[in-house]
Design a protein around this motif. Structure first.
Motif, PDB file in Angstrom:
ATOM      1  N   UNK A   1       3.551   5.427  -5.857  1.00  0.00           N
ATOM      2  CA  UNK A   1       3.456   5.252  -7.293  1.00  0.00           C
ATOM      3  C   UNK A   1       2.297   6.055  -7.872  1.00  0.00           C
ATOM      4  N   UNK A   2       1.261   6.256  -7.058  1.00  0.00           N
ATOM      5  CA  UNK A   2       0.085   6.978  -7.544  1.00  0.00           C
ATOM      6  C   UNK A   2       0.369   8.465  -7.673  1.00  0.00           C
ATOM      7  N   UNK A   3       1.019   9.047  -6.664  1.00  0.00           N
ATOM      8  CA  UNK A   3       1.160  10.499  -6.674  1.00  0.00           C
ATOM      9  C   UNK A   3       2.107  10.911  -7.802  1.00  0.00           C
ATOM     10  N   UNK A   4       1.819  12.063  -8.410  1.00  0.00           N
ATOM     11  CA  UNK A   4       2.636  12.538  -9.535  1.00  0.00           C
ATOM     12  C   UNK A   4       4.073  12.745  -9.075  1.00  0.00           C
ATOM     13  N   UNK A   5       4.987  11.927  -9.583  1.00  0.00           N
ATOM     14  CA  UNK A   5       6.318  11.893  -9.003  1.00  0.00           C
ATOM     15  C   UNK A   5       7.096  13.178  -9.269  1.00  0.00           C
ATOM     16  N   UNK A   6       6.981  13.706 -10.478  1.00  0.00           N
ATOM     17  CA  UNK A   6       7.755  14.900 -10.791  1.00  0.00           C
ATOM     18  C   UNK A   6       7.269  16.094  -9.968  1.00  0.00           C
ATOM     19  N   UNK A   7       5.932  16.174  -9.798  1.00  0.00           N
ATOM     20  CA  UNK A   7       5.386  17.257  -8.978  1.00  0.00           C
ATOM     21  C   UNK A   7       5.904  17.140  -7.543  1.00  0.00           C
ATOM     22  N   UNK A   8       5.971  15.913  -7.033  1.00  0.00           N
ATOM     23  CA  UNK A   8       6.496  15.723  -5.679  1.00  0.00           C
ATOM     24  C   UNK A   8       7.961  16.153  -5.610  1.00  0.00           C
TER      25      UNK A   8
ATOM     26  N   UNK B   1       2.369   1.648  -3.374  1.00  0.00           N
ATOM     27  CA  UNK B   1       1.323   2.106  -4.286  1.00  0.00           C
ATOM     28  C   UNK B   1       1.085   3.603  -4.126  1.00  0.00           C
ATOM     29  N   UNK B   2       1.105   4.048  -2.869  1.00  0.00           N
ATOM     30  CA  UNK B   2       0.903   5.463  -2.596  1.00  0.00           C
ATOM     31  C   UNK B   2       1.935   6.297  -3.347  1.00  0.00           C
TER      32      UNK B   2
ATOM     33  N   UNK C   1       0.843  -1.201   0.000  1.00  0.00           N
ATOM     34  CA  UNK C   1       0.000   0.000   0.000  1.00  0.00           C
ATOM     35  C   UNK C   1       0.875   1.248   0.000  1.00  0.00           C
TER      36      UNK C   1
ATOM     37  N   UNK D   1       8.146  19.925  -5.497  1.00  0.00           N
ATOM     38  CA  UNK D   1       7.761  20.457  -4.193  1.00  0.00           C
ATOM     39  C   UNK D   1       8.867  20.201  -3.168  1.00  0.00           C
TER      40      UNK D   1
END
Lengths: 279, 540, 325
Positions: A119-126, A116-117, A113, A129
């Protein structure tokens, strides 16, 4: 080992990739010898076109800095960040995947899980930030790239370990009384090394792309000359001084391409049975 | 009688360079008359499957026809172009394969896959195709064909899928049905039903059948004529009664002799031997949780009780899903049972924690099914065998000395010790697996389908080895198998399992002679070839 | 029934993920060097003391850590993403203004790349070993290795600045006051370059996936069955191989949605496309952190929604999933 080298060398694309890679590494190592001065230092008049003056085969940028010097020093930064952040990603992903795959049950559920978390969130945006808020520095850039790159590693290792764990020779190791750590280190992990090496080599390429994208947006370490920064710095004068952005882009492209070619060659050479027959 | 449906003349198929032999098959000549069943038998690697595939023009790219011709209803298959082959496939010959679970397209409804066959040959109207598909499914003996026609393959059992495959292969009423090991992946009772179905359809439609198999029992069940293949060479061919009754070629004789008889040998006297291992009221249920749906349960072991004496072999027999493997693995504590006690010698090992269990593990060892998966490909044979003793504190060098002796005990040369698993054949690897188990000098050996993946002649050798070692070392053996012939020859007592329960238990000879439970009778009745191989060698 | 339960489950999971992202944002604010109130003010350390004090009260920055977390995450879950003091507007309304442009850009890039990618992948797999296979795989590998922002810059020079075929930057012609169909056409012309450059990378990804998936499925037993029935190679390719091969590509395409948002930041920056990516870049140069965090949160929500959508599609195209549900 010899059979492996033979298989690798039979793949021309992989050899080309390896040659380019060796050249890039050589430039990176020799940078202080080739261009002993700081690449940030203006050395000529700005906007000097390539070959317009001897000693400046790639011209100068908006501030009169030598583009070629920037490229060679940038190779260091790109490779360094690419390799170190990949190691960070492997250090997070491999243990996590191995634990999830070997434990199964709720531990596996929980860890997956978590994976997955990420992997779901937009990696480049993270990554943007993270670097922006933690301030753009070598450390935060490496950390951000590592943090967004590990999930595929964890999934791969988990899958491999999961399938190896139910393999009969691992069951046999349990029945002959080997301890769990010993089983993991002597029976399971040695059989996952090959895919980890392959995904690692491909990830260095992705990390270089990520780093260049960050520094293109102005999120590079202000003390380090980087290819992405060079492309970004030249983009306002694209029409009259195309070379400022063009050459660093080509450098990124060639390096990433070489890593992919070599990585795929490695994959085919390490898994002779899986690779489709080349004629 | 008219001419043959299929006539293969001097067929030679070339293998790619660097293979272990130049030709898959060499100079094969075979004929099948209308309505006749020809069985092509051989062990793995004999090239029997290649013959079947070449008739359909479905050879793998690396295998190329080098000589000969294949005449199917007057057309030479080897000289047809793509369009010609497509016209011939399905119309002149239908084919079914070994793996029913993967032979149907998972995302297409069953009836659509049959309808497609008509469409490919531009036959019939839309409605007629559907009507015929339904009629075929009905004829193939599928329950509730109207519903099944709309189902997807994953909703069907293995046997049902194979029925769909047969319906599909016979859709255009071809003169020839090619069956490539069609029952190998099925349980014995399902196998019997599928064989009966093929037999019925053959009679009703006069279809000739080219049946590829490794199983002499199946051959005895259905063959009109038999062709025996050894390493790509046709060594014997003739009427079934002749080949089975009076085999001429030594290879055929060897194959037939290796088939275990269904009549158990006289029982050993073990009444005085001490009990070394016992299990009582063992329970195990698999639960599949799902967040929103109901939890699904499969009872794999329910109240399993038995005990094993020194020198005794107990067979746990049953079909897939009966729970026999679960019981074997629970005994090893590779799977944790939910309830029940497992007593090894004087110790109850079922209650022990992981660490407390480890010192006892050496006394019960296991031989696995898959000779290719049971040895770590990155370790030498010596390492594999000595890892066990080393885990119990024996110095590696000392263990190596013992490993050499063990290798000779299991019939391998002692210098195999420095080699890697991939350098050995399946049977040899299985011997290494046995040596690994013996290295810990166990009291009890659990053999989980230990000979099921082996060719029949190798199987016979390994069975002899196991019996021999048992005699020498006084091992107690728990032998998990689906194969009643093997069980008849090696087990002193058998336990018959169905859906997680023991339905019958007793001395092998008594159970085989006089089965009391319906299910046991069904199993015994379904063994292909029945009593056809009674001359086989008795216990060594 | 089954479907409703599935949707409920997925939405619940999505809310949990969003909560985790709110927590992540909170932790980042506190991991930043200096005063968290300065980060929330987002003025690069130039915020006046009055504003800082107001923020400290609003977010309870003098309260215990967990209480602060509760206040922050609570306001996020009510979609109160904070206030941009630089732009004097709430972060949510800023993002909502820009969202349609981003959806248009990423949506078209996704459709283009999935269509072109799967088709090219099919073609390459069908012609395995042929020169066209070599050409397709080489080109896709090249686009896979080229930085997106660089392709964007180069296509800007070539197709807009040198050749003059397409507009250089922006969403529509400023001051043209077009309406109806003419405006749509104008936006469409502006969309072509950004959508193509953003789509190129993903096209390359899907080509590689589809090709590999096709080759794997081509070796399946049921393909042999289809051949044995006398089906033509074209029918086998369409009905049997492609239909099964596309399933893993759909799953992976759903997972890639997150990267699409990242790519949008770069593309929108180069083409001055007024979406949330460009908003993020502007906020970046002004150190306007509330906007950065807000865009991160909303784009995650988008990706979650998109993932639910692809899973729904997957359930429709793969009959096996519903049964296992």
């Amino acid at each position: 080992m010899i059979a492996f080298l033979k298989r690798f060398s039979r793949n021309p694309a992989a050899v080309v990739g390896l040659v380019i890679l060796v050249l890039v590494v050589a430039f990176a190592i020799l940078a202080p010898l080739l261009y002993p001065n700081s690449p940030w230092k203006p050395v000529q008049r700005p906007f000097l076109a390539p070959f317009a003056q001897a000693g400046f085969p790639m011209g100068t940028d908006t501030l009169g800095r030598d583009v070629a010097a920037g490229l060679v020093h940038g190779a260091r930064v790109s490779l360094q960040i690419g390799v170190v952040s990949t190691i960070v990603a492997l250090l997070i992903g491999v243990p996590l995947g191995a634990i999830a795959g070997y434990s199964g049950g709720w531990v596996d559920d929980l860890l997956m899980r978590f994976t997955e978390f990420f992997q779901t969130i937009p990696s480049f945006a993270l990554a943007i930030v993270m670097v922006a808020i933690l301030q753009p520095q070598l450390g935060s850039i490496i950390l951000a790239i590592g943090v967004v790159s590990w999930p595929p590693v964890a999934r791969l290792v988990r899958g491999e370990v999961l399938s190896l764990r139910s393999r009969e020779y691992v069951q046999a190791a349990i029945t002959i009384g080997q301890s769990t750590p010993r089983i993991i280190f002597s029976q399971i992990l040695p059989n996952t090394i090959a895919p980890i090496i392959v995904i690692g080599s491909l990830m260095v390429g992705t990390a270089i792309l990520l780093e260049s994208s960050l520094s293109f947006l102005g999120l590079g370490d202000p003390n380090l000359m980087s290819w992405g920064y060079m492309v970004g710095a030249g983009r306002t004068r694209l029409l009259d001084s195309w070379w400022i952005s063009f050459f660093p882009g080509i450098a990124i492209f060639l390096t990433v391409l070489a890593l992919n070619l070599a990585g795929e060659g490695l994959n085919d050479a390490l898994n002779p049975r899986l690779s489709r027959g080349r004629k | 009688m008219t001419g043959p449906v299929l006539s293969i003349e001097g067929l030679t198929l070339a293998l790619p360079p660097l293979s272990d032999r130049p030709h898959a098959v060499e100079n094969i000549t075979l004929k099948i008359a209308p309505g006749e069943t020809l069985c092509v038998v051989g062990e793995s690697g004999s090239g029997k499957s290649m013959i079947a595939h070449s008739v359909m023009g479905l050879l793998p790219q690396a295998v190329t026809p080098a000589a000969g011709q294949i005449m199917l209803n007057g057309r030479d298959v080897l000289r047809l172009d793509q369009a010609g082959l497509q016209d011939l496939r399905g119309r002149e010959a239908g084919m079914i394969f070994q793996e029913p679970m993967t032979s149907l397209n998972p995302v297409m409804r069953v009836s659509d896959q049959i309808v497609e066959t008509f469409a490919a040959h531009n036959l019939h109207s839309r409605e007629e195709r559907k009507r015929r598909a339904l009629a075929l499914l009905t004829e193939a003996g599928l329950p509730d064909p109207e519903r099944l026609a709309r189902a997807y393959p994953h909703e069907l059992s293995g046997g049902q899928r194979q029925r769909v495959m047969i319906a599909m292969a016979l859709a255009l009423e071809p003169k020839l049905l090619i069956a490539d090991e069609p029952t190998t992946a099925l349980d014995v009772t399902t196998q019997a039903q599928i064989l009966r179905l093929i037999e019925n359809l053959r009679r009703r439609h006069g279809t000739a059948v080219l049946f590829i198999t490794h199983d002499m029992g199946v051959v005895a069940e259905i063959a009109d004529r038999i062709a025996v293949l050894e390493k790509g060479v046709l060594v014997e061919e003739g009427l079934a009664s002749e080949v089975l009754g009076a085999p001429k070629h030594p290879y055929t004789q060897k194959l037939l002799a290796a088939v275990p008889s269904l009549t158990p040998p006289a029982p050993k006297n073990l009444a005085a031997a001490p009990v070394v291992f016992s299990v009582s009221d063992l329970n195990k249920t698999y639960r599949k949780r799902s967040l929103f749906g109901p939890t699904r349960e499969v009872v794999a072991a329910d109240g399993i009780t038995f005990s094993l004496r020194r020198g005794e072999t107990i067979g746990i027999v049953g079909e897939s899903g009966s729970g026999k493997s679960t019981v074997g693995r629970c005994c090893m504590r590779l799977i944790e049972p939910e309830a029940g006690s497992i007593i090894l010698g004087e110790t109850e090992i079922s209650g022990l924690g992981k660490a407390a269990l480890r010192p006892h593990r050496k006394r019960i060892q296991m031989v696995f099914q898959d000779p290719f998966a049971c040895l770590n490909p990155r370790q030498t044979i010596g390492r594999i065998i000595t890892d066990g003793p080393v885990a119990y504190g024996v110095p590696r060098s000392e263990a190596m000395v013992r490993a050499r002796e063990l290798l000779e005990l299991v019939g391998l040369s002692a210098n195999a010790i420095d080699r890697y698993p991939h350098e050995f054949s399946g049977g040899q690897r299985q011997r290494v697996g046995i040596a690994r188990a013996l290295a810990l000098e166990p009291d009890v050996l659990v053999a989980d389908e230990a000979v099921s993946a082996l060719d029949v002649s190798v199987q016979a050798q390994i069975l002899r080895l196991i019996q021999d070692i048992q005699q020498r070392l006084g091992l107690a053996i728990l032998f998990v198998t689906h194969d009643l012939r093997v069980a008849a020859q090696i087990c002193d007592r058998i336990v018959v399992m169905s859906r997680g329960r023991i339905v019958e238990e007793g001395e092998t000879a008594a159970v085989f002679a006089n089965p009391r439970h319906d299910y046991t009778r069904q199993l015994l009745g379904a063994v292909p070839g029945g009593a056809a191989f009674e001359t086989a060698s008795p216990r060594a | 029934m089954n479907l409703i339960m599935f949707l409920l489950g997925r939405v619940a999971k999505g809310v949990v993920v969003l909560m985790a992202i709110a927590i992540l944002n909170f932790l980042l604010i506190h991991a930043a060097p200096g005063d968290p109130a300065q980060v929330m003010a987002g003025q690069g350390g130039a915020a006046d003391e009055e504003l800082l004090q107001q923020l400290r009260v609003q977010y309870g920055l003098d309260k215990p850590f967990l209480t602060q977390l509760g206040i922050y995450a609570g306001s996020y879950l009510q979609f109160d993403l904070g206030f941009s003091y630089r732009q004097q507007q709430s972060v949510l309304s800023l993002i909502m203004d820009r969202l349609p442009a981003t959806l248009l850009l990423t949506g078209s890039a996704f459709v283009i790349s999935l269509l072109v990618g799967t088709l090219m992948g099919m073609l390459a797999a069908r012609r395995q070993g042929h020169w066209s296979d070599g050409a397709i795989t080489t080109v896709s590998l090249m686009f896979y290795a080229t930085p997106l922002f660089w392709i964007a810059l180069m296509s800007q020079i070539i197709f807009s600045l040198k050749l003059g075929w397409l507009p250089n930057v922006g969403y529509e012609t400023i001051g043209a006051n077009l309406s109806g169909f003419a405006r749509m056409l104008d936006i469409g012309r502006h969309l072509i370059l950004p959508a193509m450059t953003l789509g190129l990378f993903f096209t390359a990804v899907y080509v590689r996936m589809m090709r590999a998936s096709m080759l794997q499925v081509a070796g399946s037993d049921f393909v042999k069955t289809a051949r044995a029935k006398g089906l033509s190679e074209g029918v086998i390719l369409r009905h049997h191989i492609a239909r099964n091969a596309i399933l893993p590509v759909v799953t992976l395409a759903g997972l890639q949605a997150g990267q699409l948002v990242g790519g949008a930041v770069l593309t929108e920056t180069v083409f001055a496309w007024p979406g949330i990516g460009r908003l993020m870049f502007d906020a970046l140069t002004q150190r306007d952190y509330p906007i950065l965090l807000g865009v991160f949160f909303i784009s995650s929500a988008l990706v979650i929604g998109f993932n639910i959508l692809t899973e729904l599609v997957y359930r429709i195209v793969d009959p096996r999933i519903g049964a296992q549900g």
